[in-house]
Design an enzyme around this catalytic site. Structure first.
Site, PDB file in Angstrom:
ATOM      1  N   GLU A 216     -15.539  -2.406 -17.792  1.00 53.78           N
ATOM      2  CA  GLU A 216     -16.726  -2.594 -16.958  1.00 53.78           C
ATOM      3  C   GLU A 216     -17.116  -4.061 -17.083  1.00 53.78           C
ATOM      4  O   GLU A 216     -17.612  -4.492 -18.124  1.00 53.78           O
ATOM      5  CB  GLU A 216     -17.862  -1.681 -17.417  1.00 53.78           C
ATOM      6  N   CYS A 250     -25.657  -6.434 -15.229  1.00 54.34           N
ATOM      7  CA  CYS A 250     -24.355  -6.688 -14.603  1.00 54.34           C
ATOM      8  C   CYS A 250     -24.341  -6.351 -13.122  1.00 54.34           C
ATOM      9  O   CYS A 250     -23.520  -6.894 -12.374  1.00 54.34           O
ATOM     10  CB  CYS A 250     -23.258  -5.917 -15.332  1.00 54.34           C
TER      11      CYS A 250
END
Length: 471
Positions: A216, A250
């Site tokens: 990720e 993010c």
């Protein structure tokens, strides 16, 4: 005293987990549900400690801690506990009349020993969410926490040690040395959350043992504003998504692409709405977090200073206070395309605004960059939305809102290429930590009955018939 986990202790527990993985593989759904319930109870018991620790690490407000850290974990737990028997159940696959003797199905088994490496930006939500998925799948876990969030790490350790045996879940704290040692060990599954540059290192380490891997990562997630919008509502959505956790998210909008038709209105709206959100002195707002450490603070200030020196215009913010790692919510425009703020992921409370004259121009700007983790489209004109989705690629898309996609229990979370590999959360998290095993249960005649040695003319006639049937 060194607060990091000593190497020989990591090695000892790793060997214990290797020896116990078969034990935990056999645990049924009820046992896994029970231990996840214990985890949920322990989190509830320590909720105030979680909130206080996040305030010490980030100066994060209690509301933000609950919304972005505690609530997502509690949602993950509830979903896993409720759905686990269904997730673990063998899944039937459609039978083929061409191979009528085979009953096909998928069987889900744990991959085995898992390593989870987590970042500092959501230091409770991300470790616990991926831990839940790996436990649900039946693995043992080495959980490597970020060295930059020591206060919440201490609370996580209390919670984990109250629920799990070390041979099932072990917390590792440390920096480069400890992480490098872990990556030198053989794991069946590695789950890493962090930057693309470190993700490449993790992927290379996984390749030594052909370990399964989930990455990720991040990237420059664009928000694009098109026709037929309520502009004030859009700006408010973007402000919340960009400045929650001081932009250290993010999937935060990394830059804003907005139709030049809104040029006369958008600057004033940002000024008005940011003032409403954080007041005239955002450094005094109890709701605005701080940058995690000096390294990140210096990086952001340098990028902001560079942009201003190159002629960028600051609409809002720009104030910094090094002593408390404060960077005001900042909106900036007139940037050169080569500036760091438009080339590198920002990961902070700075929002570049870029105007476009045509949808083709906006799409080209997005297409020239690496594929992002998220993409946000604001428009009530469906043809515009469809065109953006069709001509771009990203881990996820959210239309007329921001960041809510990660909360949906039936959507996967993950990137594509530079922004990540694999998917997480809910069923997708369970599947990432499981091996989806194909089973062909032959109920009637085995294939060898038709093609047994020695091969004869009869065998060849059978083959011709079989080929016509199959093709």
């Amino acid at each position: 005293m060194n607060p990091y986990t000593v190497i020989h202790e990591i090695k000892r527990i790793y060997e214990a987990q290797v020896g116990s993985r078969a034990h935990y593989k056999q645990k049924d759904a009820r046992w896994r549900q029970d231990i996840l319930r214990k985890l949920a109870q322990e989190i509830d018991r320590n909720q105030d400690k979680v909130i206080n620790a996040l305030a010490k690490d980030f100066r994060k407000s209690a509301v933000e801690a609950e919304v972005t850290e505690l609530m997502p974990v509690q949602m993950e737990l509830k979903e896993a506990i409720r759905k686990l028997p269904q997730w673990m159940k063998d899944r039937s696959v459609k039978r083929s009349w061409k191979l009528f003797s085979i009953k096909p199905y998928l069987h889900y088994e744990p991959k085995g020993n898992s390593l989870i490496i987590t970042p500092w930006n959501y230091p409770f939500q991300l470790p616990m969410s991926h831990l839940i998925a790996s436990i649900a799948a039946g693995n043992t876990i080495m959980l490597k926490l970020s060295e930059f969030s020591p206060h919440i790490n201490a609370v996580i350790r209390i919670i984990v040690q109250a629920v799990f045996e070390e041979e099932q879940v072990f917390i590792v704290e440390g920096a480069k040395e400890e992480t490098t040692f872990l990556l030198g060990l053989r794991f069946d599954q590695i789950h890493f959350t962090g930057s693309p540059s470190v993700g490449k290192i993790v992927m290379q380490a996984a390749g030594k043992f052909l370990s399964d891997i989930t990455l990720e990562l991040g990237g420059k997630s664009p928000a694009i504003v098109g026709p037929k919008v309520h502009l004030q509502e859009v700006i408010r959505n973007i402000i919340w998504a960009k400045f929650v956790n001081a932009g250290q998210t993010c999937i935060a909008p990394d830059y804003l692409l907005i139709d030049i038709a809104y040029q006369d209105k958008v600057a004033q709206l940002f000024k008005t709405e940011i003032r409403r959100a954080f007041g005239d002195q955002p450094e005094l707002s109890p709701d605005f977090a701080r940058i995690i450490n000096d390294k990140q603070f210096d990086r952001l200030v340098q990028a902001l200073t560079e942009a201003v020196e190159e002629g960028a215009t600051t609409w809002v913010g720009g104030d910094v206070r090094a002593e408390e790692r404060f960077i005001a919510p900042t909106v900036i425009t007139d940037l050169k395309p080569t500036t760091k703020l438009l080339q590198e992921e920002i990961f902070g409370p700075i929002l570049p605004v870029v105007f476009y004259s045509s949808i083709e121009e906006a799409l080209q700007i997005i297409q020239e960059k690496e594929k992002p983790l998220a993409l946000y489209v604001f428009s009530r004109q469906q043809s515009f939305v469809d065109q953006v989705i069709k001509h771009t690629s990203s881990g996820s898309v959210c239309v007329n809102d921001a960041m809510v996609q990660v909360m949906h229990p039936y959507l996967p979370f993950g990137g594509v290429n530079n922004s990540g590999i694999g998917q997480s959360f809910g069923w997708y998290g369970f599947r990432a930590f499981s091996h989806e095993r194909a089973v062909a249960d032959v109920k009637l005649m085995p294939l060898s009955k038709f093609f047994w040695f020695p091969y004869t003319d009869k065998t060849k006639r059978m083959l011709r018939w079989f080929r016509r049937l199959m093709t």
